[in-house]
Design a protein around this motif. Structure first.
Motif, PDB file in Angstrom:
ATOM      1  N   SER A  31       1.074  -1.260  -0.067  1.00 17.51           N
ATOM      2  CA  SER A  31      -0.164   0.454  -0.043  1.00 17.51           C
ATOM      3  C   SER A  31       0.651   1.492  -0.246  1.00 17.51           C
ATOM      4  CB  SER A  31      -1.014   0.393   1.155  1.00 17.51           C
ATOM      5  OG  SER A  31      -0.134   0.192   2.406  1.00 17.51           O
ATOM      6  N   LEU A  32       1.843   1.205   0.026  1.00 14.44           N
ATOM      7  CA  LEU A  32       3.374   2.330   0.302  1.00 14.44           C
ATOM      8  C   LEU A  32       4.165   2.489  -1.186  1.00 14.44           C
ATOM      9  CD1 LEU A  32       5.146   0.955   3.872  1.00 14.44           C
ATOM     10  CD2 LEU A  32       3.375   2.651   3.368  1.00 14.44           C
ATOM     11  N   ASP A  33       3.450   3.850  -1.108  1.00 17.90           N
ATOM     12  CA  ASP A  33       4.550   4.543  -2.552  1.00 17.90           C
ATOM     13  C   ASP A  33       6.196   4.684  -2.009  1.00 17.90           C
ATOM     14  OD1 ASP A  33       2.034   7.198  -3.864  1.00 17.90           O
ATOM     15  OD2 ASP A  33       2.352   4.579  -3.987  1.00 17.90           O
ATOM     16  N   SER A 101      -0.121   7.451   0.959  1.00 19.31           N
ATOM     17  CA  SER A 101      -0.593   8.219  -0.230  1.00 19.31           C
ATOM     18  C   SER A 101      -0.105   9.139  -0.871  1.00 19.31           C
ATOM     19  CB  SER A 101      -2.098   9.221   0.829  1.00 19.31           C
ATOM     20  OG  SER A 101      -2.513  10.013  -0.208  1.00 19.31           O
ATOM     21  N   THR A 102      -0.803   9.298  -2.116  1.00 13.75           N
ATOM     22  CA  THR A 102      -0.036  10.054  -2.807  1.00 13.75           C
ATOM     23  C   THR A 102      -0.010  11.451  -2.545  1.00 13.75           C
ATOM     24  OG1 THR A 102      -1.254   8.481  -4.824  1.00 13.75           O
ATOM     25  CG2 THR A 102      -0.065  10.373  -5.202  1.00 13.75           C
ATOM     26  N   ARG A 103      -0.772  11.978  -1.867  1.00 16.11           N
ATOM     27  CA  ARG A 103      -1.188  13.201  -1.598  1.00 16.11           C
ATOM     28  C   ARG A 103      -0.109  13.677  -0.390  1.00 16.11           C
ATOM     29  NH1 ARG A 103      -5.920  11.350  -1.369  1.00 16.11           N
ATOM     30  NH2 ARG A 103      -6.041  10.594   0.866  1.00 16.11           N
ATOM     31  N   ASP A 104       0.452  12.694   0.427  1.00 15.93           N
ATOM     32  CA  ASP A 104       1.248  12.806   1.646  1.00 15.93           C
ATOM     33  C   ASP A 104       2.663  13.200   0.742  1.00 15.93           C
ATOM     34  OD1 ASP A 104      -0.051  10.041   3.595  1.00 15.93           O
ATOM     35  OD2 ASP A 104      -0.820  12.022   2.860  1.00 15.93           O
ATOM     36  N   SER A 105       3.212  13.821   2.170  1.00 12.75           N
ATOM     37  CA  SER A 105       5.132  14.112   1.926  1.00 12.75           C
ATOM     38  C   SER A 105       5.832  12.639   2.134  1.00 12.75           C
ATOM     39  CB  SER A 105       5.407  14.664   2.317  1.00 12.75           C
ATOM     40  OG  SER A 105       4.715  15.812   2.375  1.00 12.75           O
TER      41      SER A 105
END
Length: 119
Positions: A31-33, A101-105
Motif C-alpha cells: 500500500s506504500l509509495d 498516500s500520493t497526497r502525503d509527503s
C-alpha cells in the motif's frame, strides 16, 4: 509506523553497477509509495526515483534515466534501485523513503547507505 532498512551501498569504480535494497516492515508494504533519494556533501537532498504502490508508475531524475531502475517485490516487502554505469557524480548517501498516500509527503525514512564512485 514503517521501518526502512537500506543495504547494498559501497565503493565502486566509474562504470560499475550496484543494487540497493530497502526492506520495509511495520505496515502493509503493497500500500506504500516508495522512493529513493540521495544527498551529496554540501548539496540538498534530491529525488532519484519513485515507484507507486502498484509498481505501474515510476519516476526518474533526468540524470539517472537509462542507468538506474527502481523496482519492488511486494512479496518480499522490498524496493530496489539497480544502478548501472555509475559516475563519480552519483556519489552520495542514498535514502529509501515511504508514504502511505500520493497526497502525503514522504514521512518514513531509512538511515541511508553510502555510495561512493571513484573515477
Amino acid at each position: 509506523q514503517v521501518q526502512l532498512v537500506e543495504s547494498g551501498g559501497g565503493l565502486v569504480q566509474a562504470g560499475d553497477s550496484l543494487r540497493l535494497s530497502c526492506a520495509a516492515s511495520g505496515r502493509t508494504f503493497n500500500s506504500l509509495d516508495m522512493g529513493w533519494f540521495r544527498q551529496a556533501p554540501g548539496k540538498e537532498r534530491e529525488t532519484v526515483a519513485r515507484i507507486r504502490w502498484s509498481g505501474l508508475v515510476r519516476y526518474y531524475q533526468d540524470s539517472v534515466k537509462g542507468r538506474f531502475t527502481i523496482s519492488r517485490d511486494n512479496a518480499k516487502n522490498t524496493v530496489y534501485l539497480q544502478m548501472n554505469s555509475l559516475k563519480p557524480e552519483d556519489t552520495a548517501v542514498y535514502y529509501c523513503a515511504a508514504k502511505a498516500s500520493t497526497r502525503d509527503s514522504y514521512n518514513y525514512w531509512g538511515q541511508g547507505t553510502q555510495v561512493t564512485v571513484s573515477s
